[in-house]
Design a protein around this motif. Structure first.
Motif, PDB file in Angstrom:
ATOM      1  N   GLY A  39      22.521  54.486  50.045  1.00 39.69           N
ATOM      2  CA  GLY A  39      23.065  54.853  48.736  1.00 39.69           C
ATOM      3  C   GLY A  39      23.509  53.631  47.966  1.00 39.69           C
ATOM      4  N   LEU A  40      24.233  53.869  46.880  1.00 40.09           N
ATOM      5  CA  LEU A  40      24.661  52.783  46.001  1.00 40.09           C
ATOM      6  C   LEU A  40      26.095  52.367  46.324  1.00 40.09           C
ATOM      7  N   TYR A  41      26.285  51.073  46.521  1.00 39.12           N
ATOM      8  CA  TYR A  41      27.613  50.543  46.839  1.00 39.12           C
ATOM      9  C   TYR A  41      28.023  49.520  45.778  1.00 39.12           C
ATOM     10  N   PRO A  95      27.827  47.727  33.935  1.00 45.44           N
ATOM     11  CA  PRO A  95      26.453  48.154  33.628  1.00 45.44           C
ATOM     12  C   PRO A  95      25.443  47.012  33.629  1.00 45.44           C
ATOM     13  N   GLU A  96      25.925  45.769  33.448  1.00 46.61           N
ATOM     14  CA  GLU A  96      24.980  44.646  33.403  1.00 46.61           C
ATOM     15  C   GLU A  96      24.916  43.875  34.724  1.00 46.61           C
ATOM     16  N   SER A  97      25.678  44.316  35.716  1.00 45.72           N
ATOM     17  CA  SER A  97      25.694  43.606  36.997  1.00 45.72           C
ATOM     18  C   SER A  97      24.369  43.777  37.736  1.00 45.72           C
ATOM     19  N   PRO A  98      23.986  42.757  38.518  1.00 44.35           N
ATOM     20  CA  PRO A  98      22.717  42.836  39.238  1.00 44.35           C
ATOM     21  C   PRO A  98      22.723  43.918  40.314  1.00 44.35           C
ATOM     22  N   VAL A  99      21.530  44.463  40.588  1.00 44.20           N
ATOM     23  CA  VAL A  99      21.373  45.452  41.656  1.00 44.20           C
ATOM     24  C   VAL A  99      20.585  44.802  42.797  1.00 44.20           C
ATOM     25  N   VAL A 100      21.238  44.653  43.935  1.00 45.36           N
ATOM     26  CA  VAL A 100      20.610  44.022  45.095  1.00 45.36           C
ATOM     27  C   VAL A 100      20.227  45.112  46.093  1.00 45.36           C
ATOM     28  N   VAL A 101      18.961  45.121  46.485  1.00 43.91           N
ATOM     29  CA  VAL A 101      18.465  46.153  47.397  1.00 43.91           C
ATOM     30  C   VAL A 101      18.438  45.600  48.823  1.00 43.91           C
ATOM     31  N   THR A 102      18.892  46.415  49.777  1.00 47.01           N
ATOM     32  CA  THR A 102      18.832  45.973  51.169  1.00 47.01           C
ATOM     33  C   THR A 102      18.627  47.143  52.133  1.00 47.01           C
ATOM     34  N   ALA A 103      18.585  46.818  53.435  1.00 47.26           N
ATOM     35  CA  ALA A 103      18.359  47.825  54.471  1.00 47.26           C
ATOM     36  C   ALA A 103      19.685  48.368  54.989  1.00 47.26           C
ATOM     37  N   ASN A 104      19.656  49.464  55.735  1.00 47.98           N
ATOM     38  CA  ASN A 104      20.925  50.036  56.204  1.00 47.98           C
ATOM     39  C   ASN A 104      21.254  49.688  57.660  1.00 47.98           C
ATOM     40  N   TYR A 105      20.682  48.595  58.154  1.00 43.15           N
ATOM     41  CA  TYR A 105      21.134  48.031  59.425  1.00 43.15           C
ATOM     42  C   TYR A 105      22.471  47.358  59.128  1.00 43.15           C
ATOM     43  N   MET A 114      24.235  45.028  60.365  1.00 44.44           N
ATOM     44  CA  MET A 114      24.298  43.570  60.360  1.00 44.44           C
ATOM     45  C   MET A 114      23.679  42.999  59.081  1.00 44.44           C
ATOM     46  N   THR A 115      22.577  43.620  58.627  1.00 47.67           N
ATOM     47  CA  THR A 115      21.938  43.200  57.373  1.00 47.67           C
ATOM     48  C   THR A 115      22.882  43.453  56.204  1.00 47.67           C
ATOM     49  N   TYR A 116      23.421  44.660  56.161  1.00 46.96           N
ATOM     50  CA  TYR A 116      24.338  45.067  55.098  1.00 46.96           C
ATOM     51  C   TYR A 116      25.538  44.112  55.024  1.00 46.96           C
ATOM     52  N   ASP A 117      26.122  43.816  56.192  1.00 44.72           N
ATOM     53  CA  ASP A 117      27.288  42.927  56.238  1.00 44.72           C
ATOM     54  C   ASP A 117      26.935  41.505  55.795  1.00 44.72           C
ATOM     55  N   THR A 118      25.734  41.054  56.170  1.00 44.24           N
ATOM     56  CA  THR A 118      25.302  39.704  55.793  1.00 44.24           C
ATOM     57  C   THR A 118      25.193  39.589  54.272  1.00 44.24           C
ATOM     58  N   VAL A 119      24.596  40.589  53.652  1.00 43.04           N
ATOM     59  CA  VAL A 119      24.436  40.582  52.193  1.00 43.04           C
ATOM     60  C   VAL A 119      25.807  40.648  51.511  1.00 43.04           C
ATOM     61  N   ARG A 120      26.665  41.540  52.035  1.00 40.73           N
ATOM     62  CA  ARG A 120      28.000  41.719  51.464  1.00 40.73           C
ATOM     63  C   ARG A 120      28.814  40.429  51.554  1.00 40.73           C
ATOM     64  N   ASP A 180      30.325  40.230  41.367  1.00 35.38           N
ATOM     65  CA  ASP A 180      30.304  41.649  41.023  1.00 35.38           C
ATOM     66  C   ASP A 180      28.854  42.097  41.005  1.00 35.38           C
ATOM     67  N   ALA A 181      28.515  42.990  41.912  1.00 35.78           N
ATOM     68  CA  ALA A 181      27.115  43.422  41.995  1.00 35.78           C
ATOM     69  C   ALA A 181      27.024  44.823  42.569  1.00 35.78           C
ATOM     70  N   TRP A 182      25.894  45.465  42.314  1.00 41.04           N
ATOM     71  CA  TRP A 182      25.586  46.749  42.940  1.00 41.04           C
ATOM     72  C   TRP A 182      24.691  46.486  44.143  1.00 41.04           C
ATOM     73  N   MET A 183      24.929  47.265  45.172  1.00 35.38           N
ATOM     74  CA  MET A 183      24.091  47.124  46.350  1.00 35.38           C
ATOM     75  C   MET A 183      23.434  48.468  46.616  1.00 35.38           C
ATOM     76  N   LEU A 184      22.105  48.493  46.537  1.00 34.07           N
ATOM     77  CA  LEU A 184      21.379  49.737  46.809  1.00 34.07           C
ATOM     78  C   LEU A 184      20.856  49.663  48.247  1.00 34.07           C
ATOM     79  N   VAL A 185      21.424  50.492  49.102  1.00 33.72           N
ATOM     80  CA  VAL A 185      21.084  50.464  50.524  1.00 33.72           C
ATOM     81  C   VAL A 185      20.041  51.539  50.827  1.00 33.72           C
TER      82      VAL A 185
END
Lengths: 93, 297
Positions: free
Chosen positions: B8-10, B17-27, B29-35, B42-47
């Motif tokens: 989902g979206l984090y 509304p203008e912040s970047p959307v970064v897409v990643t996987a839901n592992y 360790m991957t999620y934590d690395t990106v975070r 300030d960014a959106w993370m689409l997992v």
């Protein structure tokens, strides 16, 4: 990537220059810098560096790139051979 | 402990509304690395739902792919959350995605940013342009080292089974001392392929992983025969070389799956030539051992 190179002349990568529109996607996605953009056309600069991940062909909007994509993993290939007819069970985690 | 993050979206920081959307996987360790990499941004993370698998492997299997990406963009109503229509994807996710299809199906354009999450801040600060260094894969000694314990654990079952067979066969042929000698020889050859090949990868001659393994195996066998003495008649030494070299070669070939640069066609070629050669070598080794008492040397 730091001088690592795999076997010569085995890679299944092909590029059709007549279909290429020079969008540069292949240059953007290739983790091994196989492609360069020359005069608004993609060129395979170093074919032997290709690991057949398939990123270039799946992202090419005009299907100018073809590659027999897959994972270069001995266990995976062995399992594919063993279970050729069944749904393949992969050994990789 | 769960290693899966709900897709989902984090929000990272306080994105607008203008912040970047970064897409990643839901592992996880991957999620934590990106975070962690984007701390202070300030960014959106689409997992995406990759079933707890990392980006590269999930892209290979297609779960990190066009279909899931489009589904997640629509399900999270991303178009209502942000004003722009841009997605930032990891380069190693590209094999599963067709950027032009994503645009066609949900109106968002895809930019493949960097290979490593650590380079994301640099990418964003550089006007969302990747420098060549950000697109460079690494396979350093440290990165190879961390793979060795993983390989050992994955091979434990095989090692245990073959060890049991080797020990029993040697015990029947020459008693317990010979069985221990055989077991040591086998385990050394196996670890040669599992440990020495990854460790010495760039320095071992030839590009073939099976040959790299075979070289380690041959050196190990000759060293072992020399150090243990006694059993080193020419015939048994030859037998040991024929039996142990394929063991290291096999484990060396196995390491292809852990590297980020071996092609499927290349590994297939190595297997097509290597596996029959290994089989013949082992059979000749067994024959040489069986004949050694009769040949007199």
């Amino acid at each position: 990537m730091n001088g690592y190179r795999y076997l010569e002349n085995v890679v299944s990568l092909t590029l059709d220059p007549s279909a290429c529109i020079g969008c540069g996607r292949c240059v953007e996605v290739c983790p091994h810098h196989v492609f360069i953009l020359d005069d608004s056309k993609a060129v395979v600069a170093d074919r032997d560096l290709c690991m057949e991940c398939g990123a270039c062909s799946s992202n090419c909007p005009v299907d100018a790139i073809a590659v027999d994509a897959g994972v270069g993993c001995a266990i995976g290939i062995f399992n594919d051979w063993l279970h050729a007819r069944k749904t393949s069970k992969r050994g990789c985690p | 402990m769960s290693y899966i993050v709900p897709p989902g979206l984090y929000a990272l920081g306080t994105p607008g509304p203008e912040s970047p959307v970064v897409v990643t996987a839901n592992y996880k360790m991957t999620y934590d690395t990106v975070r962690r990499a984007l701390k202070g941004y300030d960014a959106w993370m689409l997992v995406l739902e990759t079933y707890g698998i990392n980006v590269w492997c999930a892209a290979g299997k297609g779960s990190f792919g066009t279909e899931e990406l489009v589904r997640r963009v629509l399900a999270s109503e991303l178009a209502k959350v942000v004003g722009h229509r841009r997605l930032i994807l990891p380069i190693l996710g590209a094999p599963g995605v067709a950027a032009h299809q994503v645009f066609r199906q949900c109106g968002f354009s895809v930019t493949y940013a960097t290979i490593y999450a650590d380079d994301l801040p640099g990418f964003l600060d550089n006007g969302r342009v990747a420098t060549p260094a950000m697109r460079e894969l690494r396979f350093s000694l440290r990165e190879r080292l961390v793979l060795i314990p993983v390989e050992i654990v994955l091979e434990l079952k095989t090692l245990a089974w073959v060890s049991a067979v080797v020990f029993t066969a040697c015990a029947l042929a020459g008693g317990v001392p010979f069985a221990l000698l055989g077991l040591g020889a086998y385990l050394g050859a196996a670890l040669g392929g599992i440990v020495a090949v990854p460790l010495l990868l760039p320095w071992l001659p030839t590009r073939s992983f099976a040959v790299k393994g075979a070289i380690v195996g041959l050196l190990w066998t000759l060293g072992y025969v020399f150090l243990t003495g006694g059993y080193g008649s020419p015939m048994t030494t030859a037998a040991a070389c024929l039996l142990l070299t394929p063991v290291s070669a096999y484990h060396g070939l196995n390491f292809t799956g852990c590297t980020p640069y071996t092609s499927r066609s290349g590994v297939k070629k190595e297997m097509r030539i290597g596996i029959p050669v290994m089989g013949i070598s082992i059979m000749m080794g067994l024959l040489a051992f069986a004949l050694s008492p009769f040949t007199g040397f």
